[in-house]
Design an enzyme around this catalytic site. Structure first.
Site, PDB file in Angstrom:
ATOM      1  N   HIS A 127     -37.666  15.798  44.691  1.00 33.13           N
ATOM      2  CA  HIS A 127     -38.869  15.345  45.394  1.00 33.13           C
ATOM      3  C   HIS A 127     -38.484  14.863  46.790  1.00 33.13           C
ATOM      4  CE1 HIS A 127     -42.299  12.892  46.573  1.00 33.13           C
ATOM      5  NE2 HIS A 127     -41.410  11.959  46.888  1.00 33.13           N
TER       6      HIS A 127
ATOM      7  N   ASN B 272     -38.734  21.863  39.424  1.00 27.50           N
ATOM      8  CA  ASN B 272     -38.272  22.163  40.785  1.00 27.50           C
ATOM      9  C   ASN B 272     -37.278  21.142  41.359  1.00 27.50           C
ATOM     10  OD1 ASN B 272     -40.140  20.204  41.298  1.00 27.50           O
ATOM     11  ND2 ASN B 272     -41.329  21.355  42.803  1.00 27.50           N
TER      12      ASN B 272
ATOM     13  N   THR C 110     -42.577  23.960  47.602  1.00 31.87           N
ATOM     14  CA  THR C 110     -42.903  23.388  46.292  1.00 31.87           C
ATOM     15  C   THR C 110     -42.624  24.382  45.172  1.00 31.87           C
ATOM     16  OG1 THR C 110     -44.663  22.118  47.356  1.00 31.87           O
ATOM     17  CG2 THR C 110     -44.756  22.308  44.954  1.00 31.87           C
TER      18      THR C 110
ATOM     19  N   LYS D 282     -35.048  14.947  40.200  1.00 32.34           N
ATOM     20  CA  LYS D 282     -35.900  14.909  39.014  1.00 32.34           C
ATOM     21  C   LYS D 282     -35.050  15.081  37.744  1.00 32.34           C
ATOM     22  CE  LYS D 282     -39.945  16.548  41.611  1.00 32.34           C
ATOM     23  NZ  LYS D 282     -41.002  17.585  41.742  1.00 32.34           N
TER      24      LYS D 282
ATOM     25  N   TYR E 198     -47.407   9.684  42.015  1.00 32.13           N
ATOM     26  CA  TYR E 198     -48.166  10.933  42.161  1.00 32.13           C
ATOM     27  C   TYR E 198     -49.677  10.700  42.105  1.00 32.13           C
ATOM     28  CZ  TYR E 198     -44.017  14.015  41.844  1.00 32.13           C
ATOM     29  OH  TYR E 198     -42.841  14.694  42.077  1.00 32.13           O
TER      30      TYR E 198
ATOM     31  N   ARG F 202     -37.837  17.643  53.738  1.00 29.69           N
ATOM     32  CA  ARG F 202     -38.702  18.625  53.062  1.00 29.69           C
ATOM     33  C   ARG F 202     -38.179  20.050  53.280  1.00 29.69           C
ATOM     34  NH1 ARG F 202     -43.231  17.331  49.842  1.00 29.69           N
ATOM     35  NH2 ARG F 202     -44.441  18.966  50.857  1.00 29.69           N
TER      36      ARG F 202
ATOM     37  N   ARG G 189     -34.114  24.006  46.418  1.00 29.39           N
ATOM     38  CA  ARG G 189     -34.896  24.734  45.402  1.00 29.39           C
ATOM     39  C   ARG G 189     -34.614  26.232  45.468  1.00 29.39           C
ATOM     40  NH1 ARG G 189     -40.231  21.234  46.892  1.00 29.39           N
ATOM     41  NH2 ARG G 189     -39.934  19.483  45.457  1.00 29.39           N
TER      42      ARG G 189
ATOM     43  N   PHE H  21     -52.355  20.034  36.050  1.00 29.62           N
ATOM     44  CA  PHE H  21     -50.945  19.933  35.644  1.00 29.62           C
ATOM     45  C   PHE H  21     -50.437  18.488  35.610  1.00 29.62           C
ATOM     46  CE2 PHE H  21     -50.990  20.834  40.250  1.00 29.62           C
ATOM     47  CZ  PHE H  21     -50.244  19.767  40.737  1.00 29.62           C
TER      48      PHE H  21
ATOM     49  N   GLU I  72     -43.724   5.155  49.044  1.00 24.53           N
ATOM     50  CA  GLU I  72     -42.815   5.504  47.951  1.00 24.53           C
ATOM     51  C   GLU I  72     -41.580   4.603  47.952  1.00 24.53           C
ATOM     52  OE1 GLU I  72     -42.237   9.730  48.503  1.00 24.53           O
ATOM     53  OE2 GLU I  72     -44.340  10.150  48.023  1.00 24.53           O
TER      54      GLU I  72
HETATM   55  P1  GTP Z   1     -42.791  16.691  45.481  1.00 28.11           P
HETATM   56  O1  GTP Z   1     -41.717  16.598  46.504  1.00 28.11           O
HETATM   57  O2  GTP Z   1     -42.296  16.595  44.061  1.00 28.11           O
HETATM   58  O3  GTP Z   1     -43.945  15.713  45.761  1.00 28.11           O
HETATM   59  O4  GTP Z   1     -43.366  18.167  45.610  1.00 28.11           O
HETATM   60  P2  GTP Z   1     -44.325  18.727  46.753  1.00 28.11           P
HETATM   61  O5  GTP Z   1     -44.711  17.647  47.715  1.00 28.11           O
HETATM   62  O6  GTP Z   1     -43.660  19.932  47.312  1.00 28.11           O
HETATM   63  O7  GTP Z   1     -45.610  19.183  45.929  1.00 28.11           O
HETATM   64  P3  GTP Z   1     -46.832  18.273  45.417  1.00 28.11           P
HETATM   65  O8  GTP Z   1     -46.689  16.875  45.888  1.00 28.11           O
HETATM   66  O9  GTP Z   1     -48.074  19.008  45.719  1.00 28.11           O
HETATM   67  O10 GTP Z   1     -46.617  18.321  43.843  1.00 28.11           O
HETATM   68  C1  GTP Z   1     -45.744  17.400  43.214  1.00 28.11           C
HETATM   69  C2  GTP Z   1     -45.016  18.088  42.096  1.00 28.11           C
HETATM   70  O11 GTP Z   1     -45.950  18.470  41.098  1.00 28.11           O
HETATM   71  C3  GTP Z   1     -44.314  19.394  42.479  1.00 28.11           C
HETATM   72  O12 GTP Z   1     -43.052  19.197  43.032  1.00 28.11           O
HETATM   73  C4  GTP Z   1     -44.216  20.083  41.140  1.00 28.11           C
HETATM   74  O13 GTP Z   1     -43.145  19.562  40.358  1.00 28.11           O
HETATM   75  C5  GTP Z   1     -45.523  19.665  40.484  1.00 28.11           C
HETATM   76  N1  GTP Z   1     -46.530  20.702  40.725  1.00 28.11           N
HETATM   77  C6  GTP Z   1     -47.223  20.949  41.862  1.00 28.11           C
HETATM   78  N2  GTP Z   1     -48.053  21.984  41.706  1.00 28.11           N
HETATM   79  C7  GTP Z   1     -47.882  22.405  40.435  1.00 28.11           C
HETATM   80  C8  GTP Z   1     -48.456  23.456  39.647  1.00 28.11           C
HETATM   81  O14 GTP Z   1     -49.289  24.219  40.108  1.00 28.11           O
HETATM   82  N3  GTP Z   1     -48.009  23.567  38.358  1.00 28.11           N
HETATM   83  C9  GTP Z   1     -47.083  22.728  37.824  1.00 28.11           C
HETATM   84  N4  GTP Z   1     -46.694  22.893  36.555  1.00 28.11           N
HETATM   85  N5  GTP Z   1     -46.506  21.744  38.532  1.00 28.11           N
HETATM   86  C10 GTP Z   1     -46.913  21.588  39.814  1.00 28.11           C
HETATM   87 MG    MG Z   2     -45.459  15.821  47.133  1.00 29.28          MG
END
Ligand code: GTP
Ligand code: MG
Length: 148
Positions: free
Chosen positions: A115, A112, A91, A9, A49, A85, A102, A57, A126
């Site tokens: 992805h 974070n 996350t 990212k 996304y 992962r 992370r 958010f 994707e």
């Molecule tokens: P990715 O690998 O980026 O897809 O992350 P993930 O699969 O672990 O989490 P998810 O797909 O649910 O969310 C995608 C991204 O959105 C996260 O990696 C964060 O950067 C962001 N995100 C998720 N939850 C929150 C939240 O509660 N607050 C904020 N600010 N960002 C969030």
């Molecule tokens: Mg995700």
């Protein structure tokens, strides 16, 4: 072989962690199939996304993800989706174990670093989204030293 989409990212690019993140996947033994440095726009990221579109958010997530270039890559190997992962960590970085990307390099969920696709189906979607031109299929002689 199974493939996953991993992305550094904008904060990871800005902080000079591209090499570190690539290194972990390389050293683990996964095989690189595609790599791209790109300034993504909100249209692309809204597709990436799409499942988060109703989250509060979401607008902030699009701002974050378009704040600078990202490095998109496709990694290939046995159980690479699930293992990728695990290598990224939870996350929310405060829940990420030390030793994960992370867990070693960041603190806040909205910054974070990286992805990783959450399922083989998401990975397929994707990879087509970020690499419509396709990925590189190549034979790696090293596989004989990595897989039994
Ligand atoms: P990715 O690998 O980026 O897809 O992350 P993930 O699969 O672990 O989490 P998810 O797909 O649910 O969310 C995608 C991204 O959105 C996260 O990696 C964060 O950067 C962001 N995100 C998720 N939850 C929150 C939240 O509660 N607050 C904020 N600010 N960002 C969030
Ligand atoms: Mg995700």
């Amino acid at each position: 072989a199974e493939r996953t989409y991993i992305m550094v990212k904008p904060d990871g690019v800005e902080r000079g962690l591209v090499g570190e993140i690539i290194k972990r996947f390389e050293s683990r033994g996964f095989k690189l199939a595609a790599l791209k440095f790109v300034q993504a726009d909100k249209e692309l990221l809204s597709k990436h996304y799409a499942d988060l579109a109703t989250k509060p958010f979401f607008p902030g997530l699009l701002d974050y993800m378009t704040s600078g270039p990202v490095v998109g890559m496709v990694w290939e190997g046995k159980e690479v989706v699930k293992t990728g992962r695990k290598m990224l960590g939870a996350t929310n970085p405060l829940d990420s174990a030390p030793g994960t990307i992370r867990g070693d390099y960041c603190i806040d969920v909205g910054k974070n670093l990286c992805h990783g696709s959450d399922s083989v189906e998401s990975a397929d979607k994707e990879i087509s989204l970020w690499f419509p031109e396709g990925v590189v299929g190549w034979e790696r002689k090293l596989d004989a030293q990595i897989y039994e």
